[in-house]
Design a protein around this motif. Structure first.
Motif, PDB file in Angstrom:
ATOM      1  N   ASP A 173       0.851  -1.197   0.000  1.00  0.00           N
ATOM      2  CA  ASP A 173       0.000   0.000   0.000  1.00  0.00           C
ATOM      3  C   ASP A 173       0.882   1.241   0.000  1.00  0.00           C
ATOM      4  N   ARG A 174       1.953   1.152   0.786  1.00  0.00           N
ATOM      5  CA  ARG A 174       2.931   2.245   0.833  1.00  0.00           C
ATOM      6  C   ARG A 174       4.233   1.735   1.420  1.00  0.00           C
ATOM      7  N   VAL A 175       5.317   2.444   1.060  1.00  0.00           N
ATOM      8  CA  VAL A 175       6.615   2.192   1.686  1.00  0.00           C
ATOM      9  C   VAL A 175       6.980   3.498   2.385  1.00  0.00           C
ATOM     10  N   LEU A 176       7.354   3.390   3.651  1.00  0.00           N
ATOM     11  CA  LEU A 176       7.701   4.608   4.402  1.00  0.00           C
ATOM     12  C   LEU A 176       9.208   4.707   4.554  1.00  0.00           C
ATOM     13  N   ILE A 177       9.755   5.857   4.261  1.00  0.00           N
ATOM     14  CA  ILE A 177      11.182   6.068   4.518  1.00  0.00           C
ATOM     15  C   ILE A 177      11.325   7.363   5.323  1.00  0.00           C
ATOM     16  N   GLY A 178      11.775   7.197   6.551  1.00  0.00           N
ATOM     17  CA  GLY A 178      12.012   8.371   7.389  1.00  0.00           C
ATOM     18  C   GLY A 178      13.501   8.643   7.449  1.00  0.00           C
ATOM     19  N   GLY A 179      13.873   9.893   7.356  1.00  0.00           N
ATOM     20  CA  GLY A 179      15.308  10.213   7.420  1.00  0.00           C
ATOM     21  C   GLY A 179      15.519  11.691   7.706  1.00  0.00           C
ATOM     22  N   THR A 208       8.199   9.721   1.930  1.00  0.00           N
ATOM     23  CA  THR A 208       9.377  10.095   2.733  1.00  0.00           C
ATOM     24  C   THR A 208       8.942  11.129   3.767  1.00  0.00           C
ATOM     25  N   MET A 209       9.562  11.063   4.916  1.00  0.00           N
ATOM     26  CA  MET A 209       9.183  11.953   6.028  1.00  0.00           C
ATOM     27  C   MET A 209      10.302  11.980   7.051  1.00  0.00           C
ATOM     28  N   ASN A 210      10.090  12.691   8.152  1.00  0.00           N
ATOM     29  CA  ASN A 210      11.174  12.714   9.135  1.00  0.00           C
ATOM     30  C   ASN A 210      11.186  11.415   9.949  1.00  0.00           C
ATOM     31  N   LEU A 211      12.300  11.173  10.622  1.00  0.00           N
ATOM     32  CA  LEU A 211      12.511   9.894  11.306  1.00  0.00           C
ATOM     33  C   LEU A 211      11.425   9.581  12.327  1.00  0.00           C
ATOM     34  N   TRP A 212      11.069  10.608  13.095  1.00  0.00           N
ATOM     35  CA  TRP A 212      10.136  10.374  14.196  1.00  0.00           C
ATOM     36  C   TRP A 212       8.743  10.067  13.673  1.00  0.00           C
ATOM     37  N   SER A 213       8.355  10.750  12.586  1.00  0.00           N
ATOM     38  CA  SER A 213       7.030  10.471  11.998  1.00  0.00           C
ATOM     39  C   SER A 213       6.980   9.041  11.484  1.00  0.00           C
ATOM     40  N   ALA A 214       8.067   8.596  10.855  1.00  0.00           N
ATOM     41  CA  ALA A 214       8.069   7.237  10.304  1.00  0.00           C
ATOM     42  C   ALA A 214       7.984   6.219  11.437  1.00  0.00           C
TER      43      ALA A 214
END
Ligand code: NAI
Length: 485
Positions: A173-179, A208-214
């Motif tokens: 459905d989605r791939v999340l990448i936080g960094g 893509t999003m920030n680490l904490w959100s991921a």
């Protein structure tokens, strides 16, 4: 050529890496684990986990660009991207015991990466971890490898569901990448991991999003999924009291496009390695951040799940004249859901413990769970299951004489007073229940914890049937229910 190494060859590390190798023939993928037996199994004809379609994926690339090894350090040393997919169990002792995530295995993996690295690395959190773990890991890596190599930390939580892991990985459905999108190195690392997934996942599904959100998104997703199950299970208790049918209610409710039809099946309760662990972890994070009301809200999801399992045991015992002592009860299904052999936190463990506590004789059948695993699960203390097995002391259960394991559902039910369906295996829908009825003691009871059987058809045969959330059999309705202990 890019080299990816994954630490942890479990339910997540194995299938996830197999899919990357399958979709990216130009990437070398090595999955490493401290458990030599697990690695041997990945290299054998009988994989350590059962997942529909996984054998074909592994067979097509194993030995080509997919390798399984217990030589953890040497493969980590020269990899470009290191995924960490080790266990993150609930703490069993000390501060936060019974709630907080135990990061022992994660921390030791991080220290090892810092010690052995011979090149810069992108370190990817695949395990489900408490929010801000990435920051802690970053500190461990940089302080233990000062100035030598650059480590970029990414959070890439996994959303696969056991039983459909291959399909989920092939078409997520989605791939999340936080960094750290605010730094040059962070942006490059995000782009490098995105480029791996972009080989087969549509660009707009890679978020893509920030680490904490991921990190928090993974905990939030599991909490919301489990909450749906507890909500419909809470409703199932009310349906039984009111004479309503929870399947009809769920169908009607799910037709609302804002709600949707998925994850609305009432049952004996959710299991699996993640839901309870991740919610307890969320509860602990809330408590630590001064949010007791939020913590209590999420705690209820686990409490309703425990209530549902206890309620099921109560139905069994009170329907059978308030005693199951010495009575043979067939348990159909032990895995936490169909199409997996995984038994971690399966509702079957708690239900079996409840019945064994009332001195029942159990005869258990599951198409994918071995006798050794069942006995081990019934002998293990709560939360011990999620620690690497060689670290968990195995003691014979006090109730081992009360448990027999059968080779099929017919053998399990022979001479039994009752059958309890605890996993929704498709084969349980197609059994010859007339034959089962004839081989049982009378009155023959049937307790369907997964709503898999045709209740009317079984009643016609002569069974006294209880099915979660369905109108009660007159036999059961007229009995006083024993209070929940
Ligand atoms: P698992 O227990 O099947 O696999 C973890 C593996 O890591 C074990 O084989 C263990 O021997 C190995 N390991 C532990 N410490 C190690 C070390 N220092 N070096 C090398 N190997 C080490 O666990 P599973 O189910 O794969 O879960 C892993 C993580 O993924 C957990 O955080 C879990 O919450 C998360 N997750 C699990 C999902 C599932 O459906 N099982 C889905 C999504 C996330």
């Amino acid at each position: 050529m890019v080299k990816i190494c994954c630490i942890g060859a479990g339910y997540v590390g194995g299938p996830t890496m197999a899919m990357i190798a399958y979709k990216c023939p130009d990437i070398q993928v090595v999955v490493v684990d401290i458990s030599a037996s697990r690695i041997n199994a990945w290299n054998s004809d009988r994989l350590p986990i059962f997942e529909p379609g996984l054998d074909d994926v592994v067979r097509s690339c194993r030995g080509v660009n997919l390798h399984f090894s217990s030589d953890v350090e040497s493969h980590v040393a020269d990899s470009d991207i290191v995924f960490v997919s080790v266990n993150t169990p609930t703490k069993t002792r000390g501060l936060g015991a019974g709630k907080a995530a135990d990061l022992t295995y994660w921390e030791s993996a991080a220290r090892m990466i810092a010690d052995v690295s011979t090149s810069d690395k992108i370190v990817v959190e695949k395990s489900t971890v408490p929010v801000t773990t990435a920051e802690a890991i970053e500190k461990i890596l940089t302080h233990n490898n000062p100035g030598k190599h650059d480590f970029q930390i990414l959070s890439n939580p996994e959303f696969l569901a056991e039983g459909t892991a291959v399909a989920d990985l092939a078409s997520p459905d989605r791939v999340l990448i936080g960094g750290r999108g605010d730094t040059e190195g962070g942006r490059k690392a995000i782009a490098a991991l995105k480029a791996v997934y972009a080989r087969w996942v549509l660009e707009d599904r890679i978020l893509t999003m920030n680490l904490w959100s991921a990190e928090l998104s993974k905990l939030a997703a599991n909490a919301l999924l489990a909450q749906r199950i507890s909500s419909v299970n809470a409703m199932s208790a009310l349906c039984e009291a009111m004479g309503a049918n929870v399947s009809e209610v769920a169908y009607a409710v799910g037709k609302d496009s804002r709600i949707g039809p998925k994850f609305l099946s009432a049952s004996v309760g959710f299991g699996g390695s993640c839901f309870q662990k991740d919610i307890l972890n969320l509860v602990y994070i809330c408590e630590c951040n001064g949010l007791p009301e939020v913590a209590n809200y999420w705690k209820q999801v686990v409490q309703i799940n425990d209530y549902q399992k206890a309620r099921f045991v109560q139905r069994v015992v009170s329907s059978m004249f308030n005693t199951v002592s010495g009575k043979r009860i067939a348990i159909s299904g032990f895995a936490f859901k169909k199409d997996t052999g995984d038994t971690r936190e399966t509702a079957a463990i708690d239900v079996c413990h409840g019945l064994l506590g009332d001195k029942a004789q159990l005869s258990i059948y599951d198409p994918q769970v071995t006798e050794e695993q069942m006995r081990r699960d019934l002998a293990m203390a709560k939360f011990d299951w999620d620690h690497p097995q060689h670290l968990v002391p195995s003691s014979p259960t006090a109730a081992s004489g009360q448990v027999a394991v059968a080779w099929d559902a017919y053998a399990a039910a022979k001479g039994a007073h009752a059958v309890c369906v605890l996993t929704e295996w498709d084969e349980f829908k197609k059994l010859d229940y007339q034959r089962i009825y004839e081989g049982m003691e009378k009155p023959a009871f049937f307790f369907d914890g997964r709503n898999v059987v045709d209740v009317d058809a079984l009643r016609k045969i002569g069974f006294i049937v209880y099915s979660v959330g369905k109108p009660l059999d007159p036999w059961i309705k007229d009995l006083p229910a024993a209070p929940l202990s």
